[in-house]
Enzyme design. Sequence first.
Site, PDB file in Angstrom:
ATOM      1  CG  LEU A 296      -4.353   7.882  -5.027  1.00 40.98           C
ATOM      2  CD1 LEU A 296      -4.764   6.758  -5.973  1.00 40.98           C
ATOM      3  CD2 LEU A 296      -4.646   9.233  -5.659  1.00 40.98           C
TER       4      LEU A 296
ATOM      5  N   GLY B  26       1.831   1.128  -3.518  1.00 37.99           N
ATOM      6  CA  GLY B  26       0.498   1.366  -2.983  1.00 37.99           C
ATOM      7  C   GLY B  26      -0.182   2.494  -3.726  1.00 37.99           C
ATOM      8  CG  ASP B  27      -2.589   5.032  -1.399  1.00 42.65           C
ATOM      9  OD1 ASP B  27      -1.482   4.886  -0.846  1.00 42.65           O
ATOM     10  OD2 ASP B  27      -3.601   5.402  -0.783  1.00 42.65           O
ATOM     11  CD  GLU B  28       2.788   6.502   0.293  1.00 45.27           C
ATOM     12  OE1 GLU B  28       2.487   6.991   1.391  1.00 45.27           O
ATOM     13  OE2 GLU B  28       3.824   5.840   0.097  1.00 45.27           O
TER      14      GLU B  28
END
Length: 160
Positions: free
Chosen positions: A44, A85-87
């Site tokens: 993201l 996280g955002d992965e």
Amino acid sequence: MRHLATHDPLTGVANRTLLLDVLGQALPQAHAQHTALGLLYIDLDQFKEVNDRWGHQAGDTVLLATATTLRAELDGRATLARLGGDEFVVLLNPAPADPEALCSRLRERLAEPILLDGEKYQITASFGYVPLEPNDTAHHALSRADAAMYSAKRAERPEG
């Protein structure tokens, strides 16, 4: 206990441990059955800005919305995982005939606005896709997909 050890507590999707396990089993099986696999790495964009502007609860809302959207768009043969996280990573079994079309569809769906503290927020994401090779290990495949995503991210970034 096994579920807690193999799934992301926030989104409920697989975590890195489960993804590597599924990938480690799928690679030799696909090779033996002459089935093509694909790995899609999703990051993201500007996620830190969400946490900085609206707080971590809003970041959690974005992550939940992302996982929900991805689950809805992927068929049952795909394994969706959040690495942290955002992965997110998706093991595609079988590999899609047109990975670019899949990425385009996912990018459009993820871009649908989310309400954060009364404001509309639009998610953007960078995608890295790799077809898996017969000699790939789970870690090597994940590393190649990560590199493809960062390469795509650099290519999408305006010169400055």
